[in-house]
Design an enzyme around this catalytic site. Structure first.
Site, short mmCIF file in Angstrom:
data_model
loop_
_atom_site.label_atom_id
_atom_site.label_comp_id
_atom_site.label_asym_id
_atom_site.label_seq_id
_atom_site.Cartn_x
_atom_site.Cartn_y
_atom_site.Cartn_z
N TYR A 147 28.09 30.64 27.07
CA TYR A 147 27.45 30.38 28.25
C TYR A 147 26.96 28.87 27.82
O TYR A 147 27.12 27.97 28.38
CB TYR A 147 25.92 31.06 28.63
CG TYR A 147 25.39 30.68 29.79
CD1 TYR A 147 25.76 30.90 31.04
CD2 TYR A 147 24.04 30.08 29.62
CE1 TYR A 147 24.97 30.32 32.14
CE2 TYR A 147 23.29 29.70 30.41
CZ TYR A 147 23.69 29.72 31.92
OH TYR A 147 22.87 29.45 32.89
N LYS A 151 28.52 25.56 29.16
CA LYS A 151 27.96 24.61 29.96
C LYS A 151 27.70 22.95 29.26
O LYS A 151 27.75 22.33 29.87
CB LYS A 151 26.36 24.84 30.13
CG LYS A 151 26.40 26.36 31.04
CD LYS A 151 26.28 25.63 32.36
CE LYS A 151 26.00 27.13 33.35
NZ LYS A 151 26.16 26.71 34.74
P1 NAD Z 1 23.74 33.95 39.92
O1 NAD Z 1 24.39 34.93 39.26
O2 NAD Z 1 22.66 34.59 41.06
O3 NAD Z 1 24.59 33.29 40.79
C1 NAD Z 1 26.07 32.79 40.46
C2 NAD Z 1 27.04 32.72 41.53
O4 NAD Z 1 28.17 32.17 41.03
C3 NAD Z 1 27.11 34.25 42.01
O5 NAD Z 1 27.21 34.25 43.02
C4 NAD Z 1 28.63 34.70 41.28
O6 NAD Z 1 29.14 35.72 41.93
C5 NAD Z 1 29.09 33.06 41.33
N1 NAD Z 1 30.27 33.15 40.33
C6 NAD Z 1 30.30 33.39 39.02
N2 NAD Z 1 31.48 33.27 38.44
C7 NAD Z 1 32.34 32.58 39.40
C8 NAD Z 1 33.72 32.03 39.51
N3 NAD Z 1 34.51 32.05 38.51
N4 NAD Z 1 34.05 31.74 40.63
C9 NAD Z 1 33.21 31.56 41.70
N5 NAD Z 1 31.95 31.89 41.87
C10 NAD Z 1 31.62 32.57 40.81
O7 NAD Z 1 22.95 32.71 39.01
P2 NAD Z 1 21.74 31.76 39.83
O8 NAD Z 1 20.52 32.07 39.01
O9 NAD Z 1 21.78 31.43 41.14
O10 NAD Z 1 22.21 30.46 38.98
C11 NAD Z 1 23.08 29.44 39.51
C12 NAD Z 1 23.44 28.40 38.54
O11 NAD Z 1 22.19 27.87 37.83
C13 NAD Z 1 24.35 28.78 37.39
O12 NAD Z 1 25.41 27.86 37.11
C14 NAD Z 1 23.49 29.10 36.32
O13 NAD Z 1 24.05 28.72 34.97
C15 NAD Z 1 22.46 27.85 36.71
N6 NAD Z 1 21.11 27.97 36.02
C16 NAD Z 1 20.32 29.07 36.58
C17 NAD Z 1 19.15 29.43 35.94
C18 NAD Z 1 17.96 30.43 36.56
O14 NAD Z 1 17.06 30.67 35.90
N7 NAD Z 1 18.41 30.81 37.60
C19 NAD Z 1 18.63 28.76 34.98
C20 NAD Z 1 19.82 27.78 34.04
C21 NAD Z 1 20.95 27.47 34.95
#
Ligand code: NAD
Ligand code: UDP
Length: 332
Positions: A147, A151
């Site tokens: 991860y 990223k």
């Molecule tokens: P989440 O897991 O709920 O959402 C991620 C979405 O991406 C899911 O719907 C999943 O099905 C989809 N996905 C995963 N791999 C995929 C692929 N290969 N093709 C198409 N779709 C795909 O997570 P989230 O918390 O909503 O995070 C969203 C983004 O924000 C991510 O990129 C994550 O790295 C980033 N982020 C989130 C947080 C947090 O605390 N929530 C913190 C840092 C970064």
């Protein structure tokens, strides 16, 4: 009205973003492979007033995708350590190949792109709070590397496409964000603790619980993503998060209090490479985006507790005890 692609749009943050963009009057294409996302997060958007402006596409960003769009928010990637470590090769492909495909799409269409990076790119930080000019301290072969390094590579790709192909690709570094629609199975601290407290089960504290996180409510984070897209220039990578820092033990105590639960704490081994402390320096976001979080932790947690409570079979119906906020709302 703009045509906007949201990758990962059926996930926790993506679904809130799709909803907000539709409320603003845009046409939204929500693309997701449903690895951690759920149909129910966006099912309501396919009905009623928004139905004509909302497209749901099952697609994996590891494969190329083309659509005429004006803006792209690239969120596709599992955010939970449980899921991103389950298939680390897939996580790397999603972060690297998937991000490259979105950069190519932005290049082809001229769309502006916002890429969701993470505080994890700082690794186990030697600088506190974390500023954007800190390059990080990441174990490149540890359990979190798929991860963290994925990223980081996404950021490097964005910088390369911007320099070489003039793609308008902007990077936000998101710190821990929580709220309704976080997947219960995600294993993240907020979803675990709330669900454990609601079931009167022990709260699983990893390590001694002294490690810290800074927790941002989803609506604040969505404001930040939209502000980054709207910015009249690319300000460079920008932290988005709430700078109020708490230990995991303190988080447990607030949740027990809000739920009104008497669950005990159960101490479990600390996962490897679990960062000791994390707090964003958000002075850049304040300066360049005019953004800062507004939702107080207890209010955000109340909304989140209500959400999980409504999903528990035992609590469905009207008879359950409500949290402070819903008591207040129902009095009004
Ligand atoms: P989440 O897991 O709920 O959402 C991620 C979405 O991406 C899911 O719907 C999943 O099905 C989809 N996905 C995963 N791999 C995929 C692929 N290969 N093709 C198409 N779709 C795909 O997570 P989230 O918390 O909503 O995070 C969203 C983004 O924000 C991510 O990129 C994550 O790295 C980033 N982020 C989130 C947080 C947090 O605390 N929530 C913190 C840092 C970064
Ligand atoms: N954590 C915990 N108990 C849990 C889930 C998580 O003590 O049931 C800890 C975890 O070890 C980490 C912090 O809470 O120190 C935040 O974990 P999360 O998975 O939510 O996010 P991340 O580690 O990616 O910041």
């Amino acid at each position: 009205m703009r045509r906007i692609l949201v990758t990962g749009g059926a996930g926790f943050l993506g679904s809130h973003l799709c909803e907000r963009l539709l409320e603003q009057g845009h046409h939204v294409i929500c693309l997701d492979n449903f690895y951690t996302g759920r149909f129910e997060n966006v099912g309501h958007l396919r009905e009623g007033a928004y139905a004509a402006y909302f497209e749901l596409v099952r697609h994996d960003v590891v494969d190329r995708y083309y659509a005429e769009v004006d803006e792209i928010y690239h969120l596709a990637c599992p955010a939970s350590p449980v899921y991103y470590q389950h298939n680390p090769v897939r996580t790397l492909k999603t972060s690297v190949v998937g991000t490259m495909h979105m950069l190519e799409l932005a290049q082809q269409t001229g769309a502006r792109l916002v890429i969701t990076s993470t505080s994890e790119i700082y690794g186990e930080p030697e600088v506190h709070p974390q500023r954007e000019d800190y390059w990080g301290h990441v174990n490149p072969i540890g359990k979190r590397a798929c991860y963290d390094e994925g990223k980081r590579c996404g950021e490097a790709l964005a910088a390369a496409y911007a320099a070489q192909h003039r793609v308008d690709a902007r990077i936000v570094r998101i710190f821990n964000t929580y709220g309704p629609r976080m997947n219960e199975a995600d294993g993240r601290v907020i979803s675990n603790f709330i669900n454990q407290a609601l079931r009167e089960e022990p709260l699983t504290v990893y390590g001694d619980g002294s490690q810290t996180r800074s927790l941002c409510y989803q609506s604040d984070l969505i404001d930040g993503l939209i502000a980054m897209m709207a910015c009249d220039h690319d300000p460079g990578p920008t932290n988005l998060g709430n700078p109020i820092e708490m230990s995991v033990r303190e988080i447990a105590s607030v949740i027990l209090d809000l739920v009104g639960s008497s669950s005990p704490l159960e101490y479990k081994p600390l996962p490897s490479d679990d960062p000791t402390r994390r707090r964003p320096d958000i002075s850049k976001a304040k300066r360049v985006l005019g953004w800062e979080p507004r939702v107080m932790l207890r209010d955000g947690l109340d909304h989140t507790i209500d959400y999980y409570r409504s999903r528990m079979p035992a609590f469905r119906g009207n008879g359950h005890r409500k949290t402070r906020r819903s008591q207040v709302a129902s009095i009004k």
